[in-house]
Scaffold this active site. Structure first.
Site, mmCIF file in Angstrom:
data_model
loop_
_atom_site.group_PDB
_atom_site.id
_atom_site.type_symbol
_atom_site.label_atom_id
_atom_site.label_comp_id
_atom_site.label_asym_id
_atom_site.label_seq_id
_atom_site.Cartn_x
_atom_site.Cartn_y
_atom_site.Cartn_z
ATOM 1 N N SER A 153 -11.210 -0.684 -1.041
ATOM 2 C CA SER A 153 -9.930 -0.697 -0.337
ATOM 3 C C SER A 153 -10.124 -0.930 1.151
ATOM 4 O O SER A 153 -9.223 -1.405 1.831
ATOM 5 C CB SER A 153 -9.217 0.643 -0.498
ATOM 6 O OG SER A 153 -8.639 0.748 -1.765
ATOM 7 N N HIS A 158 -3.944 6.121 3.091
ATOM 8 C CA HIS A 158 -4.564 4.870 2.637
ATOM 9 C C HIS A 158 -3.952 3.632 3.308
ATOM 10 O O HIS A 158 -4.667 2.771 3.830
ATOM 11 C CB HIS A 158 -4.403 4.815 1.122
ATOM 12 C CG HIS A 158 -5.249 3.808 0.420
ATOM 13 N ND1 HIS A 158 -4.842 2.514 0.227
ATOM 14 C CD2 HIS A 158 -6.475 3.903 -0.150
ATOM 15 C CE1 HIS A 158 -5.785 1.851 -0.442
ATOM 16 N NE2 HIS A 158 -6.779 2.671 -0.684
ATOM 17 N N ASP A 162 0.842 -1.195 0.000
ATOM 18 C CA ASP A 162 0.000 0.000 0.000
ATOM 19 C C ASP A 162 0.878 1.246 0.000
ATOM 20 O O ASP A 162 1.997 1.212 -0.508
ATOM 21 C CB ASP A 162 -0.922 -0.054 1.248
ATOM 22 C CG ASP A 162 -2.267 0.628 1.007
ATOM 23 O OD1 ASP A 162 -2.260 1.823 0.652
ATOM 24 O OD2 ASP A 162 -3.309 -0.015 1.179
#
Ligand SMILES: *[C@@H]1O[C@H](CO)[C@@H](O)[C@H](O)[C@H]1NC(C)=O
Ligand SMILES: *[C@@H]1O[C@H](CO)[C@@H](O)[C@H](O)[C@H]1NC(C)=O
Ligand SMILES: *[C@@H]1O[C@H](CO)[C@@H](O)[C@H](O)[C@H]1NC(C)=O
Ligand SMILES: *[C@@H]1O[C@H](CO)[C@@H](O)[C@H](O)[C@H]1NC(C)=O
Ligand SMILES: *[C@@H]1O[C@H](CO)[C@@H](O)[C@H](O)[C@H]1NC(C)=O
Ligand SMILES: *[C@@H]1O[C@H](CO)[C@@H](O)[C@H](O)[C@H]1NC(C)=O
Ligand SMILES: *[C@@H]1O[C@H](CO)[C@@H](O)[C@H](O)[C@H]1NC(C)=O
Ligand SMILES: *[C@@H]1O[C@H](CO)[C@@H](O)[C@H](O)[C@H]1NC(C)=O
Ligand SMILES: *[C@@H]1O[C@H](CO)[C@@H](O)[C@H](O)[C@H]1NC(C)=O
Length: 734
Positions: A525, A201, A139
């Protein structure tokens, strides 16, 4: 169904990623290609030497040193290099090369969510085993100082760990984050100096899968509760393969190459392409395949390109593809108009406008130079501070809020119907209304001399409709192999609270200077790490189970979704919503091994030569190619374009040794389904039994998809599989 919102929503959901198409004139006319060479040979072999030599043979005008970017040599074989079109073609024809493809840019796709799917804080756990589970996360990196990753109470890393802490500048691992690596692709300006996450994220996904329990986490008081991952005692290994400009495939493949060798147990990969591609030119499918060969389960996001059919990416059968659905908590906010009307909208709005009513203005009245359409929808650059400053601007379409923000507006109200089932975080007070309610705003503005309004701080609602697959979640069918049903499963992905770097903007706008430790965001996600955490939880009870056994357990025990509320049915939710507690005791499993996937690859047209390179062994295609994709031993059954199909399946007993299972069919009026035999008697643990499911369906005219389910039950365990028939002809029109 206007297209602008799709691209807008993508650019927001994929975090700060700006979709970057590699510019053609970068490095003369050389582009970065991935040369995939399959498994590492089992004989003595020097990959680096081989990569140099192969490259040397095709280079026309440049040196190996200037063109070779990366060698993959720890877990599988291949390299990334800057090549001209001609060199690329020469390479593609060489012995030992499986595929050569352009390195594209991939996109990044709470408190309450784990409780909602039944994994309570007090759930039975095996703490000593759990703390030996290593969750790898590919990620944007991680914020190591977050409370979610404190190593208080953790012992040293498990002995099996072979990784390293190469987190770069100002990055320290601990006994929770036991490994970190970052990748510095030479593409564009995606330069990384460490594994530290400055986007948010990666921190969010890692804490959802395996973050510690943190008491009293919230986003400005919203969604307050105990934040925790699915396996709070597990360790985390970080592979930062994404930066501000997205994730270059050459880096993503390097992350897989390292993670597999480092010894992670499970990989969480919340990344995807905009559409599905052929398996041997799909980095995520290649990475997941080699993970599977090593017994490592990979969880992937279905993608955020919904609600359109055929939008699912990550379609290889060895991947666990996760859709996103709602929990029973929704976050909404309210708009109060000057005449006292109040209207409910969607936004995670932590701003407090206090008691003040502010002037309300139409986007089209807030500028005098854009065309009418751009003005109405508040395209960035259209709202003009001369008109908009200090006011609430009404925009007739979904927007990120950037237009009004840049015009110094105080707030924004928008109207849009497609994405009305979840709330975003905006850089200014905002509310997204339905189109019908938007009309009410317009009527009100037209009806009074001094229109005014205010937007209240968000509140939490009990959402009785849950779980429902959310609009943006990508839908099947699988456009590469129609008979493999995708998505597999759904998990919470709407308004999820999880850890956030204090330096990253919660709305992903640099001008939004708020600093938070926990943020609420939505996406597949976010659902993907829920599946990762659930799989890791199951693994703590069954450390010897194969990736496909764990996935089978998650799928056959999934909570069935309500088709009335989810019109795309199995294309949206696959087997249903994960239920981690039940998945620990599935009763029977549908297991699949390398051989099964080899037969599948043969069945869809790969040659024995290609397959041998990929697997690195003597695998070969059976002489009769009778094995169709639908015959892969997986826990769901799908067939497209035919009215009759038989599915052969083998189940393995993982429950009580002596048990008898009886089949129950929940059929659709337009289908006939029968099972032979319809009783399975087991005498021993791990005993296998086979059966055939015979399905016939009426001509599917009005129906896009008809589905039934098969449930094997021994009175304690229910082992459920969806059975789906659909008309592919209808899908391609969509
Ligand atoms: C996902 O579902 C498809 C078909 O339903 C199946 O082929 C595939 O093996 C499943 N994936 C996993 C990882 O179980
Ligand atoms: C909004 O309207 C509802 C129903 O008319 C009312 O019960 C509620 O108190 C109002 N809320 C506010 C903040 O005015
Ligand atoms: C505004 O109101 C006037 C008169 O009340 C009406 O003629 C006009 O159509 C309205 N415009 C809009 C955009 O509703
Ligand atoms: C499915 O949803 C519909 C519509 O909301 C409802 O009437 C029905 O009872 C639900 N079915 C189940 C099994 O919950
Ligand atoms: C593959 O087959 C060859 C010849 O049949 C044999 O020499 C070799 O050992 C086999 N390799 C593997 C990995 O089984
Ligand atoms: C399914 O199997 C039955 C029984 O062997 C056979 O009669 C039938 O033709 C098969 N159907 C298909 C579509 O292969
Ligand atoms: C299974 O049941 C049979 C008869 O009830 C019994 O003889 C046998 O010992 C049982 N086997 C196991 C493994 O419990
Ligand atoms: C299902 O079976 C019934 C009874 O045998 C038959 O009349 C019907 O045509 C079948 N329907 C389909 C879709 O095959
Ligand atoms: C599916 O395709 C058939 C044949 O082209 C067409 O008649 C039917 O209307 C389509 N159904 C849907 C739901 O689009």
């Amino acid at each position: 169904m206007a297209s602008p919102p799709t691209s807008l929503i993508l650019s927001l959901l994929i975090s700060t990623v700006i979709v970057q198409i590699l510019s053609d004139n970068l490095h003369e006319d050389r582009k970065v290609y991935i040369v995939y060479m399959g498994a590492l040979p089992k004989t003595e072999y020097s990959p680096l030497w081989h990569h140099h030599s192969v490259l040397q043979q095709v280079l026309e005008s440049s040196s190996v040193e200037d063109t070779l970017i990366r060698s993959y040599k720890r877990s599988f074989n291949g390299f990334a290099a800057k090549l001209t079109g001609k060199e690329q073609q020469k390479l593609a024809g060489m012995d030992g090369v499986v595929s050569v493809f352009l390195s594209r840019t991939l996109h990044l796709q709470t408190t309450r969510s784990w409780d909602f799917i039944g994994l309570k804080e007090a759930a039975e756990r095996v703490p000593t085993v759990e703390s030996d589970v290593i969750v790898g996360v590919l990620d944007t990196g991680i914020w190591p100082e977050s409370d979610s990753f404190s190593d208080e109470g953790f012992g040293p890393p498990p002995e099996k760990w072979k990784g390293a802490c190469n987190g770069g500048e100002d990055f320290k691992c601990n006994n929770k984050i036991i490994g970190a690596r970052f990748y510095n692709s030479d593409e564009g300006t995606n330069v990384q100096i460490s594994a530290r996450d400055v986007d948010g994220h990666g921190t969010h996904t890692a804490s959802t899968a395996a973050g510690n329990k943190v008491v009293g986490a919230s986003f400005y008081g919203l969604a307050r509760g105990n934040a925790r991952g699915g396996v709070p005692s597990a360790r985390i290994a970080v592979y930062k393969v994404c930066g501000k400009e997205g994730c270059s495939e050459s880096d993503v493949l390097a992350g897989f190459d390292d993670a597999i060798s480092d010894g992670v147990d499970i990989l969480s990969v919340s990344l995807g392409q905009l559409w599905a591609t052929d398996y041997i030119t799909d980095t995520l499918a290649i990475g997941a395949f080699h993970s599977m060969l090593k017994g490592i389960l990979t969880s992937n996001a279905a993608g955020n390109n919904g609600p359109y059919l055929g939008s699912v990416s990550n379609v290889a059968p060895w991947m666990l593809t996760v859709a996103a659905s709602s929990t029973d908590r929704r976050i909404i906010d309210k708009v109060i108009l000057g005449d006292g009307t109040n209207i409910t909208g969607n936004a995670v709005n932590a701003f407090d406008m206090e008691r003040n009513m502010l002037p309300l203005i139409l986007g089209e009245d807030a500028n005098d130079y854009c065309n009418n359409y751009d003005a109405q929808i508040c395209t960035d650059g259209c709202p003009d501070p001369n008109f908009a400053q200090g006011k609430i601007v009404f925009c007739e379409e979904y927007s990120l809020g950037d237009g009004p923000l840049n015009a110094k507006a105080s707030a924004v109200i928008m109207a849009e119907d497609i994405y009305s089932d979840f709330s975003f975080t905006y850089p200014l007070p905002a509310s997204l209304l339905s189109v019908r309610n938007g009309e009410r705003i317009k009527t009100y503005i037209n009806s009074t001399k001094n229109p005014e309004a205010k937007i209240l701080k968000s509140e939490e609602l009990f959402y009785t409709n849950a779980p429902v697959v959310v609009s943006f979640s990508s839908r099947g069918p699988n456009i590469i192999v129609g008979d493999i049903l995708k998505a597999n499963l759904t998990a919470p992905g709407v308004e999820i609270l999880a850890a956030w770097p204090p330096v990253a903007s919660p709305s992903e706008f640099a001008d939004d200077k708020r600093s938070v430790k926990y943020n609420i965001i939505s996406g597949t996600s976010m659902s993907c790490p829920h599946a990762t955490g659930a799989a890791a939880y199951v693994k703590t009870f069954h450390p010897d189970w194969s990736p496909s056994a764990i996935k089978s357990a998650l799928m056959t025990t999934a909570f069935p979704m309500n088709a009335t509320k989810n019109p795309d049915e199995e294309f949206a939710y696959g087997a249903g919503q994960i239920d981690p507690m039940k998945a620990v005791h599935p009763g029977l499993i549908y297991d699949a091994y390398e051989d099964d996937y080899v037969k599948l690859l043969c069945g869809i047209g790969y040659s024995t030569d290609q397959i041998r390179l990929v697997t690195g062994d003597n695998s070969s295609c059976p002489n009769d190619f009778s094995e169709a994709p639908k015959d892969l031993n997986y826990p769901s059954m799908a067939s497209s374009g035919v009215r009759k199909a038989n599915f052969t399946r083998t189940v393995t007993n993982v429950g009580p040794a002596n048990s008898t299972y009886t089949a129950t069919i929940n059929s659709h009026p337009k289908m006939n389904v029968s099972v032979n035999p319809n009783v399975l008697s087991f005498k021993t643990l791990k005993e296998k039994q086979s059966f055939v499911v015979m399905v016939s369906a009426e001509e599917l005219e009005e129906d896009l998809i008809v589905s039934a389910s098969l449930v094997w039950s021994d009175g304690f365990n229910s082992v459920r599989s969806p059975i789906v028939m659909y008309q592919s002809a209808n899908i391609s029109e969509v």
